[in-house]
Design a protein around this motif. Structure first.
Motif, mmCIF file in Angstrom:
data_model
loop_
_atom_site.group_PDB
_atom_site.id
_atom_site.type_symbol
_atom_site.label_atom_id
_atom_site.label_comp_id
_atom_site.label_asym_id
_atom_site.label_seq_id
_atom_site.Cartn_x
_atom_site.Cartn_y
_atom_site.Cartn_z
ATOM 1 N N PRO A 28 0.819 -1.216 0.000
ATOM 2 C CA PRO A 28 0.000 0.000 0.000
ATOM 3 C C PRO A 28 0.857 1.273 0.000
ATOM 4 C CG PRO A 28 -0.925 -1.620 1.503
ATOM 5 C CD PRO A 28 0.393 -2.176 1.044
ATOM 6 N N ARG A 29 0.641 2.117 -1.025
ATOM 7 C CA ARG A 29 1.289 3.425 -1.191
ATOM 8 C C ARG A 29 2.737 3.341 -1.666
ATOM 9 N NH1 ARG A 29 -2.628 6.120 -1.268
ATOM 10 N NH2 ARG A 29 -4.346 5.600 0.106
ATOM 11 N N ILE A 30 3.254 2.142 -1.913
ATOM 12 C CA ILE A 30 4.651 1.996 -2.331
ATOM 13 C C ILE A 30 4.737 0.972 -3.456
ATOM 14 C CG2 ILE A 30 6.938 1.171 -1.633
ATOM 15 C CD1 ILE A 30 6.371 2.296 1.144
ATOM 16 N N THR A 31 5.493 1.288 -4.500
ATOM 17 C CA THR A 31 5.767 0.305 -5.543
ATOM 18 C C THR A 31 7.195 0.487 -6.037
ATOM 19 O OG1 THR A 31 4.827 -0.766 -7.495
ATOM 20 C CG2 THR A 31 5.016 1.633 -7.570
ATOM 21 N N LEU A 32 7.669 -0.467 -6.830
ATOM 22 C CA LEU A 32 9.059 -0.489 -7.296
ATOM 23 C C LEU A 32 9.106 -0.475 -8.814
ATOM 24 C CD1 LEU A 32 10.391 -3.349 -4.968
ATOM 25 C CD2 LEU A 32 10.455 -0.878 -4.524
ATOM 26 N N ALA A 33 10.220 0.020 -9.348
ATOM 27 C CA ALA A 33 10.442 0.010 -10.794
ATOM 28 C C ALA A 33 11.932 -0.100 -11.061
ATOM 29 C CB ALA A 33 9.886 1.276 -11.443
ATOM 30 N N GLY A 34 12.286 -0.679 -12.205
ATOM 31 C CA GLY A 34 13.684 -0.801 -12.586
ATOM 32 C C GLY A 34 14.435 -1.791 -11.718
ATOM 33 N N ASP A 35 15.737 -1.537 -11.525
ATOM 34 C CA ASP A 35 16.576 -2.471 -10.775
ATOM 35 C C ASP A 35 16.176 -2.604 -9.312
ATOM 36 O OD1 ASP A 35 18.002 -3.034 -13.021
ATOM 37 O OD2 ASP A 35 19.870 -2.086 -12.394
ATOM 38 N N ALA A 36 15.368 -1.685 -8.794
ATOM 39 C CA ALA A 36 14.853 -1.861 -7.435
ATOM 40 C C ALA A 36 13.950 -3.078 -7.351
ATOM 41 C CB ALA A 36 14.087 -0.614 -6.994
ATOM 42 N N ALA A 37 13.329 -3.447 -8.481
ATOM 43 C CA ALA A 37 12.444 -4.615 -8.533
ATOM 44 C C ALA A 37 13.124 -5.839 -9.105
ATOM 45 C CB ALA A 37 11.198 -4.292 -9.370
ATOM 46 N N HIS A 38 14.120 -5.642 -9.974
ATOM 47 C CA HIS A 38 14.731 -6.785 -10.649
ATOM 48 C C HIS A 38 16.110 -6.424 -11.187
ATOM 49 C CE1 HIS A 38 13.348 -4.384 -14.031
ATOM 50 N NE2 HIS A 38 12.100 -4.527 -13.606
ATOM 51 N N GLY A 39 17.104 -7.166 -10.757
ATOM 52 C CA GLY A 39 18.448 -7.021 -11.303
ATOM 53 C C GLY A 39 18.848 -8.333 -11.948
ATOM 54 N N ILE A 40 19.211 -8.299 -13.245
ATOM 55 C CA ILE A 40 19.504 -9.528 -13.969
ATOM 56 C C ILE A 40 20.906 -9.469 -14.563
ATOM 57 C CG2 ILE A 40 17.069 -9.928 -14.486
ATOM 58 C CD1 ILE A 40 17.652 -8.985 -17.366
ATOM 59 N N HIS A 41 21.369 -10.595 -15.069
ATOM 60 C CA HIS A 41 22.667 -10.686 -15.735
ATOM 61 C C HIS A 41 22.599 -9.924 -17.058
ATOM 62 C CE1 HIS A 41 26.224 -12.445 -17.634
ATOM 63 N NE2 HIS A 41 26.561 -12.952 -16.457
ATOM 64 N N PRO A 42 23.682 -9.251 -17.478
ATOM 65 C CA PRO A 42 23.646 -8.465 -18.727
ATOM 66 C C PRO A 42 23.797 -9.298 -19.991
ATOM 67 C CG PRO A 42 25.810 -8.280 -17.729
ATOM 68 C CD PRO A 42 24.956 -9.060 -16.752
ATOM 69 N N ILE A 43 23.679 -10.607 -19.912
ATOM 70 C CA ILE A 43 23.943 -11.484 -21.047
ATOM 71 C C ILE A 43 23.102 -11.130 -22.276
ATOM 72 C CG2 ILE A 43 22.257 -13.246 -20.316
ATOM 73 C CD1 ILE A 43 24.328 -15.360 -21.302
ATOM 74 N N ALA A 44 21.895 -10.638 -22.081
ATOM 75 C CA ALA A 44 21.039 -10.288 -23.220
ATOM 76 C C ALA A 44 20.850 -8.785 -23.365
ATOM 77 C CB ALA A 44 19.677 -10.967 -23.078
ATOM 78 N N GLY A 45 21.552 -7.990 -22.546
ATOM 79 C CA GLY A 45 21.447 -6.543 -22.640
ATOM 80 C C GLY A 45 20.060 -6.005 -22.354
ATOM 81 N N GLN A 46 19.345 -6.647 -21.416
ATOM 82 C CA GLN A 46 17.937 -6.286 -21.201
ATOM 83 C C GLN A 46 17.657 -5.559 -19.891
ATOM 84 O OE1 GLN A 46 15.156 -6.778 -23.392
ATOM 85 N NE2 GLN A 46 16.968 -6.816 -24.673
ATOM 86 N N GLY A 47 18.692 -5.268 -19.092
ATOM 87 C CA GLY A 47 18.446 -4.665 -17.787
ATOM 88 C C GLY A 47 17.690 -3.359 -17.854
ATOM 89 N N LEU A 48 18.204 -2.370 -18.602
ATOM 90 C CA LEU A 48 17.525 -1.073 -18.697
ATOM 91 C C LEU A 48 16.220 -1.206 -19.459
ATOM 92 C CD1 LEU A 48 17.345 1.934 -18.255
ATOM 93 C CD2 LEU A 48 18.842 2.281 -20.237
ATOM 94 N N ASN A 49 16.169 -2.059 -20.469
ATOM 95 C CA ASN A 49 14.923 -2.239 -21.215
ATOM 96 C C ASN A 49 13.802 -2.738 -20.309
ATOM 97 O OD1 ASN A 49 15.389 -1.738 -24.239
ATOM 98 N ND2 ASN A 49 17.165 -2.949 -23.663
ATOM 99 N N LEU A 50 14.127 -3.634 -19.384
ATOM 100 C CA LEU A 50 13.115 -4.084 -18.422
ATOM 101 C C LEU A 50 12.600 -2.906 -17.600
ATOM 102 C CD1 LEU A 50 14.202 -7.471 -16.790
ATOM 103 C CD2 LEU A 50 12.187 -7.025 -18.181
ATOM 104 N N GLY A 51 13.523 -2.044 -17.157
ATOM 105 C CA GLY A 51 13.115 -0.887 -16.385
ATOM 106 C C GLY A 51 12.246 0.073 -17.178
ATOM 107 N N LEU A 52 12.553 0.251 -18.460
ATOM 108 C CA LEU A 52 11.748 1.148 -19.289
ATOM 109 C C LEU A 52 10.372 0.554 -19.574
ATOM 110 C CD1 LEU A 52 14.472 2.465 -21.744
ATOM 111 C CD2 LEU A 52 13.548 3.571 -19.706
ATOM 112 N N LYS A 53 10.280 -0.776 -19.642
ATOM 113 C CA LYS A 53 8.961 -1.406 -19.748
ATOM 114 C C LYS A 53 8.148 -1.147 -18.480
ATOM 115 C CE LYS A 53 10.454 -5.326 -22.638
ATOM 116 N NZ LYS A 53 10.605 -6.803 -22.647
#
Length: 430
Positions: free
Chosen positions: A302-327
């Motif tokens: 309630p009243r708090i949510t997460l976005a970007g690496d605060a919610a998910h940090g992954i390996h850079p093998i597919a170059g998708q870290g920032l793209n996940l955050g922008l989604k």
């Protein structure tokens, strides 16, 4: 008659629709998206804007998928980027350093992607944008938006969740309030910890070595990824015949590599590059980060949510870290703008769960896939190597399979938020 200035502790709370903790790439993009939808936003950033624009601050660059780039255009960010490098081709190959007959470079059997695999067939596979240049473009665009208030060189010290609002006390003594607080400060998120949201995951015993190099031969807009036994080695094209290197190594080996002289490190790079791009020289400082998987147990309270690496940090093998955050940005902004239009409470858990459900499956699928790729490719076991090489060849031979992987990498799959389709959230434009 004017009133005397009040001390920060005595001043009334400043009220906003949404408070964003974290003024990085995800936090500022979210601020612009919410502002476009007519919300009043506060952004809290512990760093001064000029500090993160220094060349010595961050040598990373990001491969922005074609769907995320549509959002950057829609929010007015892309117009401030200047010249950026399109990714015209991606070549993925499996190999070993020093394979007989080939020193580094792409192997003969390579998985190849090009613009035919994108949603439109005309967009590049993505765009390589240096993080500093992206941040500068965000700073310029945010400065044009009166609905966004930035508190720089400041941070949240305390959070109080109350009926109808969350209150945040800043280090400066300023007090602000809003129906919703978004944690977007990265993996070490203060908001996530303060909300009592646990994370789970594991380390890979790998370290990412990141730098920029200059090359003698033109790169042609081609991104290379070699799956080497110690971890993936990515050559990501930049403007000016340069490339950003994301080099994953076993941590013990990485420590030794990072202690080398520039000339010795260039020799190690040449072993992995091969000679197909000519001589390779360092063109920037060298940075490093430990690699791990870290996922938040829940995305919202309630009243708090997460976005970007605060919610998910992954390996850079597919170059998708920032793209996940922008989604995350696109989905959260659309959810909140629609909730505001309907007169709903932005911090109500039922609203936030709509956002979490929208993003949870895609995030988990990608996180699990990246983890599987790391484990499958970061070894030199003969039978496994033969099977994965065969697999690369089979995917390359099947157009639908290539389009499937390219669409996922470009972010053009599933129930796309409007911003990822290039559509504005502004009520006046819809």
């Amino acid at each position: 008659m004017s009133q005397p200035d009040q001390a920060p502790d005595q001043a009334p709370d400043q009220a906003f629709d949404v408070i964003i903790s974290g003024g990085g790439l995800v936090g500022l993009t979210l601020a612009l998206a919410l502002d476009q939808g007519g919300l009043k936003i506060a952004v809290i950033d512990r760093l001064a804007a000029e500090a993160v624009l220094e060349e010595s601050f961050d040598g990373r660059a990001a491969a922005i998928g074609f769907a995320a780039y549509r959002m950057m255009e829609t929010l007015g960010i892309a117009q401030h980027l200047g010249e950026v490098q399109p990714i015209e081709h991606i070549l993925v190959s499996d190999g070993r350093i020093g394979t007989p007959g080939r020193q580094g470079g792409p192997s003969a059997l390579t998985l190849h992607f090009d613009h035919r695999e994108t949603g439109s067939g005309t967009e590049p596979l993505g765009w390589m944008i240096e993080n500093r240049r992206n941040r500068l473009a965000l700073d310029i665009q945010v400065a044009t938006r009166p609905g966004i208030t930035r508190f720089t060189q400041d941070e949240i010290l305390d959070i109080q969740v109350e009926p109808g609002a969350v209150r945040a006390k800043l280090k400066s003594g300023t007090k602000i309030t809003a129906p919703l607080l978004v944690g977007a400060e990265g993996r070490g998120s203060f908001v996530r910890k303060k909300a009592g949201i646990r994370t789970y995951g594991w380390g890979y015993d790998q370290t990412a070595i990141v730098t920029t190099v200059a090359m003698e031969q033109p790169h042609g807009g081609v991104a290379h990824e070699y799956f080497l036994p110690t971890g993936p080695f990515a050559i990501l094209p930049l403007t000016g015949n340069r490339a950003n290197i994301v080099w994953s190594e076993k941590t013990s080996r990485a420590k030794a590599l990072l202690s080398l002289s520039p000339a010795a490190l260039e020799a190690e790079l040449a072993r992995r590059f091969g000679d197909f791009l000519g001589k390779v020289t360092l063109d920037a400082p060298v940075w490093s980060w430990p690699l791990s998987l870290e996922l938040a147990a829940t995305w919202a309270k309630p009243r708090i949510t997460l976005a970007g690496d605060a919610a998910h940090g992954i390996h850079p093998i597919a170059g998708q870290g920032l793209n996940l955050g922008l989604k995350d940005v696109a989905a959260l902004a659309e959810t909140l703008v629609e909730a505001k239009a309907l007169g709903q409470d932005l911090g109500d858990l039922t609203v936030l769960e709509r956002y979490a459900q929208w993003r949870r499956t895609d995030t988990m699928t990608l996180a699990i896939s990246c983890d599987a790729f790391v484990r499958l490719f970061s070894n030199d076991i003969g039978p496994i190597r033969a099977l994965r090489t065969l697999g690369l060849g089979l995917v390359d031979a099947l157009g639908p399979a290539r389009r499937f992987f390219a669409s996922h990498a470009g972010g053009d799959v599933g129930d796309l938020p409007r911003l990822l389709r290039g559509e504005s959230l502004s009520p006046a434009l819809n």
